[in-house]
Design an enzyme around this catalytic site. Structure first.
Site, PDB file in Angstrom:
ATOM      1  N   GLN A 188       0.640  18.675  51.341  1.00  0.00           N
ATOM      2  CA  GLN A 188      -0.214  20.869  51.094  1.00  0.00           C
ATOM      3  C   GLN A 188      -0.192  20.896  49.842  1.00  0.00           C
ATOM      4  O   GLN A 188       0.627  20.526  48.873  1.00  0.00           O
ATOM      5  CB  GLN A 188       0.085  21.624  51.934  1.00  0.00           C
ATOM      6  CG  GLN A 188       0.173  21.372  52.882  1.00  0.00           C
ATOM      7  CD  GLN A 188       0.306  22.451  54.641  1.00  0.00           C
ATOM      8  OE1 GLN A 188       1.576  23.078  53.982  1.00  0.00           O
ATOM      9  NE2 GLN A 188       0.056  22.497  55.616  1.00  0.00           N
ATOM     10  N   GLU A 279       4.767  28.016  66.872  1.00  0.00           N
ATOM     11  CA  GLU A 279       3.918  27.159  66.604  1.00  0.00           C
ATOM     12  C   GLU A 279       2.695  27.151  66.718  1.00  0.00           C
ATOM     13  O   GLU A 279       2.804  27.860  68.179  1.00  0.00           O
ATOM     14  CB  GLU A 279       3.947  26.318  65.621  1.00  0.00           C
ATOM     15  CG  GLU A 279       4.151  25.914  64.413  1.00  0.00           C
ATOM     16  CD  GLU A 279       3.358  26.288  63.172  1.00  0.00           C
ATOM     17  OE1 GLU A 279       2.610  27.166  63.116  1.00  0.00           O
ATOM     18  OE2 GLU A 279       3.925  26.515  61.969  1.00  0.00           O
TER      19      GLU A 279
END
Length: 484
Positions: A188, A279
Protein backbone atom coordinates in the site's frame (compact mmCIF):
# COMPACT_ATOMS: atom_id res chain seq x y z
CA UNK A 1 -25.35 19.63 -4.95
CA UNK A 2 -23.28 21.01 -2.06
CA UNK A 3 -19.73 20.35 -0.88
CA UNK A 4 -19.37 20.17 2.91
CA UNK A 5 -15.98 21.55 3.92
CA UNK A 6 -16.14 20.30 7.50
CA UNK A 7 -17.68 17.40 9.42
CA UNK A 8 -20.08 19.60 11.39
CA UNK A 9 -21.91 21.06 8.40
CA UNK A 10 -22.23 17.51 7.01
CA UNK A 11 -23.75 16.25 10.26
CA UNK A 12 -26.15 19.21 10.30
CA UNK A 13 -27.27 18.35 6.77
CA UNK A 14 -27.85 14.70 7.71
CA UNK A 15 -29.74 15.84 10.78
CA UNK A 16 -32.01 18.04 8.68
CA UNK A 17 -33.02 15.02 6.59
CA UNK A 18 -33.63 12.82 9.62
CA UNK A 19 -30.49 10.72 9.29
CA UNK A 20 -28.83 11.47 12.66
CA UNK A 21 -29.66 9.61 15.88
CA UNK A 22 -28.72 11.80 18.86
CA UNK A 23 -27.58 9.63 21.77
CA UNK A 24 -27.89 12.04 24.67
CA UNK A 25 -27.66 9.61 27.58
CA UNK A 26 -24.18 8.89 28.97
CA UNK A 27 -22.56 5.86 27.32
CA UNK A 28 -19.66 3.78 28.57
CA UNK A 29 -16.62 4.26 26.33
CA UNK A 30 -15.57 0.60 26.40
CA UNK A 31 -18.11 -1.00 24.06
CA UNK A 32 -21.41 0.89 24.04
CA UNK A 33 -20.69 3.41 21.24
CA UNK A 34 -19.31 0.66 18.99
CA UNK A 35 -22.16 -1.74 19.71
CA UNK A 36 -24.74 0.96 19.04
CA UNK A 37 -22.96 1.89 15.80
CA UNK A 38 -22.75 -1.76 14.72
CA UNK A 39 -26.48 -2.24 15.32
CA UNK A 40 -27.20 0.96 13.41
CA UNK A 41 -25.46 -0.58 10.38
CA UNK A 42 -27.37 -3.82 10.62
CA UNK A 43 -30.84 -2.25 10.91
CA UNK A 44 -29.97 0.75 8.67
CA UNK A 45 -30.85 3.35 11.29
CA UNK A 46 -29.77 7.01 11.37
CA UNK A 47 -26.08 7.58 12.13
CA UNK A 48 -25.45 7.78 15.91
CA UNK A 49 -23.95 10.95 17.40
CA UNK A 50 -22.86 10.44 21.01
CA UNK A 51 -22.97 13.55 23.19
CA UNK A 52 -21.91 12.20 26.60
CA UNK A 53 -19.16 9.59 26.99
CA UNK A 54 -18.02 8.31 30.38
CA UNK A 55 -14.54 9.34 31.43
CA UNK A 56 -13.86 12.12 28.95
CA UNK A 57 -14.18 15.87 29.07
CA UNK A 58 -17.66 17.31 28.63
CA UNK A 59 -18.26 18.38 25.02
CA UNK A 60 -16.13 15.64 23.43
CA UNK A 61 -18.29 13.58 21.07
CA UNK A 62 -18.25 10.42 18.94
CA UNK A 63 -19.87 9.99 15.53
CA UNK A 64 -20.60 6.55 14.12
CA UNK A 65 -21.45 5.19 10.66
CA UNK A 66 -20.43 8.34 8.73
CA UNK A 67 -20.66 6.82 5.23
CA UNK A 68 -22.84 3.76 5.61
CA UNK A 69 -26.24 3.27 4.02
CA UNK A 70 -28.70 6.03 4.84
CA UNK A 71 -31.81 5.40 6.90
CA UNK A 72 -33.68 7.13 4.08
CA UNK A 73 -34.86 4.29 1.84
CA UNK A 74 -35.47 6.75 -1.01
CA UNK A 75 -31.78 7.72 -1.07
CA UNK A 76 -29.75 4.81 0.35
CA UNK A 77 -26.34 6.17 -0.69
CA UNK A 78 -26.98 9.71 0.57
CA UNK A 79 -24.15 9.73 3.15
CA UNK A 80 -21.55 8.74 0.55
CA UNK A 81 -22.97 11.04 -2.14
CA UNK A 82 -23.18 14.07 0.16
CA UNK A 83 -19.66 13.39 1.46
CA UNK A 84 -18.40 13.73 -2.11
CA UNK A 85 -20.45 16.83 -2.96
CA UNK A 86 -23.03 14.92 -4.99
CA UNK A 87 -26.81 15.05 -4.73
CA UNK A 88 -28.15 12.89 -1.88
CA UNK A 89 -30.40 10.96 -4.26
CA UNK A 90 -27.42 9.87 -6.42
CA UNK A 91 -27.39 6.18 -7.26
CA UNK A 92 -24.46 3.92 -6.49
CA UNK A 93 -23.55 3.67 -10.17
CA UNK A 94 -23.64 7.47 -10.51
CA UNK A 95 -21.21 7.77 -7.59
CA UNK A 96 -18.85 5.24 -9.19
CA UNK A 97 -18.97 7.17 -12.48
CA UNK A 98 -18.22 10.46 -10.67
CA UNK A 99 -15.22 8.94 -8.89
CA UNK A 100 -13.89 7.54 -12.16
CA UNK A 101 -14.50 10.75 -14.13
CA UNK A 102 -12.58 12.83 -11.56
CA UNK A 103 -9.48 10.72 -12.27
CA UNK A 104 -9.26 12.28 -15.75
CA UNK A 105 -9.66 15.91 -14.67
CA UNK A 106 -6.84 18.26 -13.60
CA UNK A 107 -6.25 18.23 -9.87
CA UNK A 108 -6.83 21.34 -7.78
CA UNK A 109 -3.95 21.66 -5.26
CA UNK A 110 -4.71 22.63 -1.64
CA UNK A 111 -4.20 26.16 -0.36
CA UNK A 112 -2.48 26.93 2.95
CA UNK A 113 -4.17 29.21 5.49
CA UNK A 114 -2.74 30.82 8.61
CA UNK A 115 -2.96 29.02 11.93
CA UNK A 116 -5.31 31.65 13.35
CA UNK A 117 -7.84 30.77 10.62
CA UNK A 118 -7.61 26.99 11.21
CA UNK A 119 -10.27 25.58 13.57
CA UNK A 120 -8.22 22.40 14.02
CA UNK A 121 -5.67 24.36 16.05
CA UNK A 122 -8.02 26.04 18.49
CA UNK A 123 -6.49 23.87 21.24
CA UNK A 124 -2.88 22.62 21.29
CA UNK A 125 -1.48 19.89 23.55
CA UNK A 126 2.28 19.33 23.73
CA UNK A 127 4.60 17.01 25.61
CA UNK A 128 2.99 14.97 28.38
CA UNK A 129 -0.29 16.85 27.92
CA UNK A 130 -0.56 15.37 24.41
CA UNK A 131 -2.16 12.12 25.49
CA UNK A 132 -4.77 9.97 23.77
CA UNK A 133 -6.32 9.32 27.17
CA UNK A 134 -8.15 12.65 26.87
CA UNK A 135 -10.24 11.39 23.94
CA UNK A 136 -13.14 8.93 23.64
CA UNK A 137 -11.57 5.93 21.91
CA UNK A 138 -13.77 2.82 22.34
CA UNK A 139 -13.08 -0.83 21.71
CA UNK A 140 -14.54 -1.60 18.29
CA UNK A 141 -15.21 -5.30 19.04
CA UNK A 142 -14.72 -7.33 22.20
CA UNK A 143 -12.09 -9.63 20.63
CA UNK A 144 -9.90 -6.77 19.35
CA UNK A 145 -6.35 -6.36 20.56
CA UNK A 146 -7.06 -2.87 21.92
CA UNK A 147 -8.95 0.35 21.40
CA UNK A 148 -8.69 1.42 17.77
CA UNK A 149 -7.63 5.06 17.51
CA UNK A 150 -8.15 5.06 13.78
CA UNK A 151 -10.98 3.55 11.80
CA UNK A 152 -12.17 6.58 9.78
CA UNK A 153 -9.36 9.11 10.17
CA UNK A 154 -6.84 10.17 7.53
CA UNK A 155 -3.14 9.39 7.89
CA UNK A 156 -0.92 11.98 6.19
CA UNK A 157 2.68 11.10 5.31
CA UNK A 158 5.16 12.10 2.61
CA UNK A 159 8.36 10.79 1.10
CA UNK A 160 11.67 12.09 2.49
CA UNK A 161 12.19 14.21 -0.64
CA UNK A 162 8.72 15.72 -0.23
CA UNK A 163 7.62 14.84 -3.77
CA UNK A 164 4.77 12.49 -2.80
CA UNK A 165 2.19 13.29 -0.13
CA UNK A 166 -0.23 10.49 0.69
CA UNK A 167 -3.59 10.73 2.51
CA UNK A 168 -4.94 7.31 3.42
CA UNK A 169 -6.93 5.27 5.93
CA UNK A 170 -5.25 2.43 7.80
CA UNK A 171 -6.30 0.85 11.05
CA UNK A 172 -4.32 2.11 14.05
CA UNK A 173 -4.59 0.64 17.56
CA UNK A 174 -4.02 2.60 20.76
CA UNK A 175 -1.24 1.14 22.93
CA UNK A 176 -1.30 3.78 25.65
CA UNK A 177 -1.69 7.54 25.91
CA UNK A 178 1.55 8.22 24.02
CA UNK A 179 1.75 5.32 21.56
CA UNK A 180 -0.27 3.71 18.79
CA UNK A 181 0.53 0.85 16.45
CA UNK A 182 -0.65 0.85 12.84
CA UNK A 183 -1.10 -1.79 10.15
CA UNK A 184 1.48 -0.89 7.46
CA UNK A 185 1.05 -3.13 4.39
CA UNK A 186 4.21 -2.95 2.21
CA UNK A 187 2.28 -2.85 -1.08
CA UNK A 188 0.00 0.00 0.00
CA UNK A 189 1.06 3.59 -0.57
CA UNK A 190 1.71 4.33 3.11
CA UNK A 191 3.85 1.18 3.24
CA UNK A 192 5.88 2.29 0.22
CA UNK A 193 6.51 5.70 1.79
CA UNK A 194 7.40 4.21 5.19
CA UNK A 195 9.95 1.96 3.44
CA UNK A 196 11.71 5.07 2.06
CA UNK A 197 12.11 6.46 5.58
CA UNK A 198 13.37 3.08 6.80
CA UNK A 199 15.99 3.15 4.03
CA UNK A 200 17.47 6.40 5.32
CA UNK A 201 17.13 5.31 8.95
CA UNK A 202 14.84 8.13 10.07
CA UNK A 203 11.40 7.89 11.74
CA UNK A 204 8.57 8.96 9.44
CA UNK A 205 6.61 12.09 10.42
CA UNK A 206 2.85 11.50 10.39
CA UNK A 207 -0.38 13.32 11.10
CA UNK A 208 -3.51 11.37 12.02
CA UNK A 209 -6.50 13.56 11.18
CA UNK A 210 -9.86 12.82 12.76
CA UNK A 211 -13.03 14.42 11.40
CA UNK A 212 -11.85 16.39 8.35
CA UNK A 213 -14.26 17.33 5.55
CA UNK A 214 -16.17 14.11 4.69
CA UNK A 215 -14.71 13.98 1.16
CA UNK A 216 -11.23 13.76 2.69
CA UNK A 217 -12.18 10.70 4.73
CA UNK A 218 -13.83 9.11 1.70
CA UNK A 219 -11.00 9.71 -0.75
CA UNK A 220 -8.47 8.54 1.85
CA UNK A 221 -10.24 5.18 1.77
CA UNK A 222 -10.33 4.57 -2.00
CA UNK A 223 -7.59 3.71 -4.51
CA UNK A 224 -6.08 6.39 -6.72
CA UNK A 225 -2.78 5.96 -8.60
CA UNK A 226 0.52 6.02 -6.74
CA UNK A 227 2.27 9.40 -6.59
CA UNK A 228 -1.05 11.20 -7.18
CA UNK A 229 -2.00 13.51 -4.32
CA UNK A 230 -5.37 12.81 -2.74
CA UNK A 231 -5.64 16.49 -1.78
CA UNK A 232 -5.60 17.51 -5.45
CA UNK A 233 -8.21 14.87 -6.32
CA UNK A 234 -10.46 16.07 -3.50
CA UNK A 235 -10.12 19.61 -4.84
CA UNK A 236 -11.39 18.33 -8.19
CA UNK A 237 -14.43 16.74 -6.55
CA UNK A 238 -15.10 19.87 -4.49
CA UNK A 239 -14.46 22.29 -7.34
CA UNK A 240 -12.24 24.32 -4.99
CA UNK A 241 -8.93 23.80 -3.17
CA UNK A 242 -8.84 22.09 0.22
CA UNK A 243 -7.75 24.52 2.92
CA UNK A 244 -4.75 23.22 4.85
CA UNK A 245 -2.58 24.55 7.66
CA UNK A 246 0.99 23.71 8.62
CA UNK A 247 1.10 21.17 11.42
CA UNK A 248 2.39 22.47 14.73
CA UNK A 249 5.39 20.17 15.26
CA UNK A 250 6.16 18.43 11.93
CA UNK A 251 6.64 19.38 8.29
CA UNK A 252 3.21 18.35 7.02
CA UNK A 253 0.10 20.28 6.00
CA UNK A 254 -3.19 19.12 7.54
CA UNK A 255 -6.85 19.94 6.73
CA UNK A 256 -7.66 23.22 8.44
CA UNK A 257 -11.24 22.33 9.42
CA UNK A 258 -10.44 18.93 10.94
CA UNK A 259 -11.74 18.07 14.40
CA UNK A 260 -8.55 16.54 15.83
CA UNK A 261 -4.95 16.20 14.55
CA UNK A 262 -2.41 13.87 16.16
CA UNK A 263 1.21 14.58 15.21
CA UNK A 264 4.32 12.48 15.72
CA UNK A 265 6.78 10.04 14.19
CA UNK A 266 6.60 6.37 13.16
CA UNK A 267 9.33 3.95 14.24
CA UNK A 268 11.62 2.47 11.57
CA UNK A 269 11.07 -1.11 12.78
CA UNK A 270 8.03 -3.29 13.32
CA UNK A 271 8.40 -3.16 17.08
CA UNK A 272 4.87 -3.50 18.47
CA UNK A 273 2.04 -6.04 18.16
CA UNK A 274 -1.11 -4.88 16.33
CA UNK A 275 -4.44 -6.70 16.28
CA UNK A 276 -6.53 -8.71 16.19
CA UNK A 277 -9.34 -6.59 14.69
CA UNK A 278 -12.79 -7.45 13.31
CA UNK A 279 -12.46 -6.62 9.62
CA UNK A 280 -14.69 -5.87 6.64
CA UNK A 281 -15.10 -9.53 5.69
CA UNK A 282 -17.50 -9.82 8.59
CA UNK A 283 -15.54 -11.96 11.05
CA UNK A 284 -13.84 -11.15 14.36
CA UNK A 285 -10.06 -11.19 14.14
CA UNK A 286 -7.90 -13.87 15.73
CA UNK A 287 -4.27 -12.93 15.12
CA UNK A 288 -1.79 -10.12 15.55
CA UNK A 289 1.40 -9.05 13.80
CA UNK A 290 4.42 -6.86 14.46
CA UNK A 291 3.88 -3.35 13.10
CA UNK A 292 5.52 0.09 13.49
CA UNK A 293 4.85 2.28 16.52
CA UNK A 294 3.21 5.68 16.05
CA UNK A 295 4.61 7.97 18.76
CA UNK A 296 2.25 10.75 19.88
CA UNK A 297 4.01 14.11 20.32
CA UNK A 298 1.45 16.87 19.71
CA UNK A 299 -2.36 16.94 19.53
CA UNK A 300 -4.47 19.83 18.27
CA UNK A 301 -8.27 19.96 18.25
CA UNK A 302 -11.36 22.10 17.78
CA UNK A 303 -13.53 23.17 20.69
CA UNK A 304 -15.98 20.34 21.54
CA UNK A 305 -14.34 17.95 19.06
CA UNK A 306 -16.10 15.11 17.24
CA UNK A 307 -14.25 11.81 16.75
CA UNK A 308 -15.72 9.75 13.86
CA UNK A 309 -15.55 5.97 13.74
CA UNK A 310 -16.29 3.10 11.39
CA UNK A 311 -16.99 -0.21 13.11
CA UNK A 312 -16.30 -2.78 10.41
CA UNK A 313 -18.00 -6.17 10.28
CA UNK A 314 -20.90 -7.81 8.52
CA UNK A 315 -22.69 -5.69 5.90
CA UNK A 316 -23.28 -2.87 5.63
CA UNK A 317 -20.66 -0.36 6.81
CA UNK A 318 -18.26 2.10 5.19
CA UNK A 319 -16.02 -0.65 3.81
CA UNK A 320 -19.01 -2.06 1.92
CA UNK A 321 -20.26 1.28 0.59
CA UNK A 322 -17.53 3.84 0.06
CA UNK A 323 -14.56 1.50 -0.24
CA UNK A 324 -16.44 -0.85 -2.56
CA UNK A 325 -17.47 2.10 -4.77
CA UNK A 326 -13.87 3.28 -4.87
CA UNK A 327 -12.61 -0.14 -5.93
CA UNK A 328 -15.35 -0.36 -8.58
CA UNK A 329 -14.37 3.09 -9.88
CA UNK A 330 -10.75 1.97 -10.06
CA UNK A 331 -11.71 -1.13 -12.07
CA UNK A 332 -13.96 0.90 -14.38
CA UNK A 333 -11.19 3.42 -15.03
CA UNK A 334 -8.56 0.83 -15.97
CA UNK A 335 -10.90 -1.21 -18.17
CA UNK A 336 -12.00 1.84 -20.13
CA UNK A 337 -8.40 2.97 -20.48
CA UNK A 338 -7.78 -0.47 -22.02
CA UNK A 339 -10.48 0.43 -24.58
CA UNK A 340 -12.95 -2.16 -23.34
CA UNK A 341 -16.55 -0.86 -23.73
CA UNK A 342 -17.61 -1.46 -20.13
CA UNK A 343 -20.96 0.04 -19.19
CA UNK A 344 -20.59 -0.11 -15.40
CA UNK A 345 -18.70 -1.70 -12.52
CA UNK A 346 -20.26 -2.53 -9.18
CA UNK A 347 -19.42 -4.37 -5.96
CA UNK A 348 -22.60 -5.42 -4.10
CA UNK A 349 -22.46 -4.32 -0.46
CA UNK A 350 -23.49 -7.74 0.80
CA UNK A 351 -20.48 -9.38 -0.88
CA UNK A 352 -18.16 -7.64 1.62
CA UNK A 353 -15.91 -6.62 -1.27
CA UNK A 354 -15.34 -10.22 -2.35
CA UNK A 355 -16.89 -10.00 -5.83
CA UNK A 356 -16.95 -7.45 -8.62
CA UNK A 357 -19.56 -7.16 -11.37
CA UNK A 358 -18.41 -5.87 -14.77
CA UNK A 359 -21.47 -4.87 -16.78
CA UNK A 360 -21.27 -5.01 -20.58
CA UNK A 361 -23.70 -3.20 -22.94
CA UNK A 362 -25.97 -5.19 -25.24
CA UNK A 363 -23.94 -4.19 -28.32
CA UNK A 364 -20.52 -5.08 -26.93
CA UNK A 365 -19.95 -7.66 -29.70
CA UNK A 366 -20.41 -4.92 -32.32
CA UNK A 367 -17.92 -2.74 -30.44
CA UNK A 368 -15.42 -5.62 -30.20
CA UNK A 369 -15.85 -7.50 -33.50
CA UNK A 370 -14.48 -11.00 -33.53
CA UNK A 371 -13.99 -11.15 -29.76
CA UNK A 372 -15.75 -14.02 -27.95
CA UNK A 373 -17.12 -13.70 -24.43
CA UNK A 374 -14.39 -16.09 -23.25
CA UNK A 375 -11.70 -13.87 -24.78
CA UNK A 376 -13.31 -10.79 -23.26
CA UNK A 377 -13.32 -12.36 -19.80
CA UNK A 378 -9.66 -13.29 -20.18
CA UNK A 379 -8.78 -9.74 -21.21
CA UNK A 380 -10.72 -8.25 -18.31
CA UNK A 381 -8.81 -10.43 -15.87
CA UNK A 382 -5.47 -9.53 -17.46
CA UNK A 383 -6.21 -5.83 -17.02
CA UNK A 384 -7.69 -5.97 -13.52
CA UNK A 385 -5.37 -8.38 -11.76
CA UNK A 386 -2.33 -6.28 -12.66
CA UNK A 387 -3.71 -3.36 -10.64
CA UNK A 388 -2.85 -2.99 -6.97
CA UNK A 389 -6.44 -2.39 -5.80
CA UNK A 390 -7.66 -5.72 -7.21
CA UNK A 391 -5.55 -7.58 -4.65
CA UNK A 392 -8.72 -7.40 -2.55
CA UNK A 393 -11.04 -8.92 -5.21
CA UNK A 394 -10.89 -12.70 -5.73
CA UNK A 395 -13.94 -13.10 -8.00
CA UNK A 396 -15.11 -11.09 -11.02
CA UNK A 397 -18.36 -11.68 -12.91
CA UNK A 398 -18.82 -10.33 -16.44
CA UNK A 399 -22.56 -9.74 -16.84
CA UNK A 400 -25.12 -8.36 -19.28
CA UNK A 401 -26.87 -5.03 -18.69
CA UNK A 402 -30.40 -6.48 -18.59
CA UNK A 403 -30.72 -6.22 -14.80
CA UNK A 404 -29.91 -3.79 -12.00
CA UNK A 405 -26.49 -4.72 -10.57
CA UNK A 406 -27.19 -2.65 -7.44
CA UNK A 407 -30.27 -4.75 -6.62
CA UNK A 408 -29.07 -7.74 -4.63
CA UNK A 409 -32.16 -9.82 -5.41
CA UNK A 410 -31.52 -9.42 -9.13
CA UNK A 411 -27.79 -10.12 -8.69
CA UNK A 412 -28.51 -13.41 -6.93
CA UNK A 413 -30.98 -14.37 -9.67
CA UNK A 414 -28.53 -13.58 -12.49
CA UNK A 415 -25.53 -15.31 -10.91
CA UNK A 416 -27.60 -18.34 -9.97
CA UNK A 417 -29.04 -18.82 -13.46
CA UNK A 418 -26.10 -17.76 -15.64
CA UNK A 419 -22.94 -19.06 -13.98
CA UNK A 420 -22.05 -22.43 -15.51
CA UNK A 421 -21.29 -25.10 -12.88
CA UNK A 422 -17.86 -25.99 -14.27
CA UNK A 423 -17.06 -24.04 -17.44
CA UNK A 424 -16.99 -20.50 -18.87
CA UNK A 425 -14.46 -18.98 -16.55
CA UNK A 426 -10.93 -17.63 -16.83
CA UNK A 427 -8.76 -18.75 -13.93
CA UNK A 428 -5.65 -16.76 -13.05
CA UNK A 429 -3.25 -18.81 -10.92
CA UNK A 430 -0.55 -17.51 -8.59
CA UNK A 431 -2.06 -14.06 -8.11
CA UNK A 432 -1.03 -11.86 -5.19
CA UNK A 433 -3.01 -12.67 -2.04
CA UNK A 434 -3.16 -10.80 1.26
CA UNK A 435 -4.93 -11.82 4.46
CA UNK A 436 -7.85 -9.41 4.33
CA UNK A 437 -10.04 -11.37 1.83
CA UNK A 438 -11.54 -14.30 3.74
CA UNK A 439 -11.79 -17.01 1.07
CA UNK A 440 -8.26 -18.46 0.87
CA UNK A 441 -6.49 -21.31 2.67
CA UNK A 442 -3.75 -20.70 5.24
CA UNK A 443 -1.01 -21.98 2.94
CA UNK A 444 -2.07 -19.44 0.30
CA UNK A 445 -1.85 -16.60 2.82
CA UNK A 446 1.61 -17.78 3.88
CA UNK A 447 2.76 -18.02 0.25
CA UNK A 448 1.09 -14.74 -0.67
CA UNK A 449 -0.28 -16.37 -3.82
CA UNK A 450 -3.60 -17.85 -4.86
CA UNK A 451 -6.09 -18.14 -7.70
CA UNK A 452 -8.49 -15.48 -8.95
CA UNK A 453 -11.28 -16.02 -11.40
CA UNK A 454 -13.37 -14.17 -13.97
CA UNK A 455 -16.77 -15.79 -14.61
CA UNK A 456 -18.26 -15.35 -18.08
CA UNK A 457 -22.05 -15.07 -17.65
CA UNK A 458 -22.73 -13.23 -20.92
CA UNK A 459 -25.69 -14.59 -22.87
CA UNK A 460 -25.24 -15.55 -26.52
CA UNK A 461 -28.90 -14.65 -27.05
CA UNK A 462 -30.71 -12.30 -24.72
CA UNK A 463 -33.61 -14.08 -23.03
CA UNK A 464 -36.75 -12.17 -22.09
CA UNK A 465 -37.52 -12.12 -18.39
CA UNK A 466 -40.68 -13.69 -17.03
CA UNK A 467 -41.45 -10.41 -15.28
CA UNK A 468 -44.12 -7.72 -15.18
CA UNK A 469 -41.93 -5.47 -17.32
CA UNK A 470 -41.09 -7.97 -20.06
CA UNK A 471 -43.84 -10.58 -19.86
CA UNK A 472 -46.91 -8.56 -20.91
CA UNK A 473 -47.97 -6.10 -23.63
CA UNK A 474 -47.26 -2.45 -22.85
CA UNK A 475 -50.94 -1.45 -22.98
CA UNK A 476 -51.83 -4.14 -20.45
CA UNK A 477 -49.07 -2.99 -18.11
CA UNK A 478 -50.15 0.63 -18.38
CA UNK A 479 -53.80 -0.22 -17.68
CA UNK A 480 -52.76 -2.16 -14.59
CA UNK A 481 -50.56 0.70 -13.36
CA UNK A 482 -53.32 3.26 -13.96
CA UNK A 483 -55.70 1.20 -11.83
CA UNK A 484 -53.22 -0.05 -9.22
Amino acid sequence: MKYYDDLRSFIDALDAMGDIMHVTREVDCDFEPSAITRRSYEIQSPAPLFHHITGVESGFRLFGAPASLSSRSDMPYARVAMSLGLAPESTGLEIVEALSAARHKPGIPPVRVESAAAPCQQNILRGEDATLDRFPIPFAHDKDGGRYANTWGTLIVKTPDGKWVNWSIARVMKVDGKRMVGLIVPSQHIGQIWAEWVKIGEPMPYALVQGPAPAISCVSGIPIPAHADEADYIGTLAGAPVEVVKAVSIDLDVPATAEIVIEGHVSITRDCQEGPYGEYGGYLGSGSSAQPTFHVETITYRDDPIWPMSITGRPTDESHTLWAMGLAADALTYLREAELPVKAAWIPEDSTVHLLLIVMPENWRELLPGVSSEELSQRIGEVLFKTSAMVFIPKVYVVDDDFDPTNLREVVWVLSTRVHPVGRRAVFEDQRVIRLPQCYEEEEYVAGKGAKVVFDTLQTTRHLHASFEQGYPQEVRQRILDNW
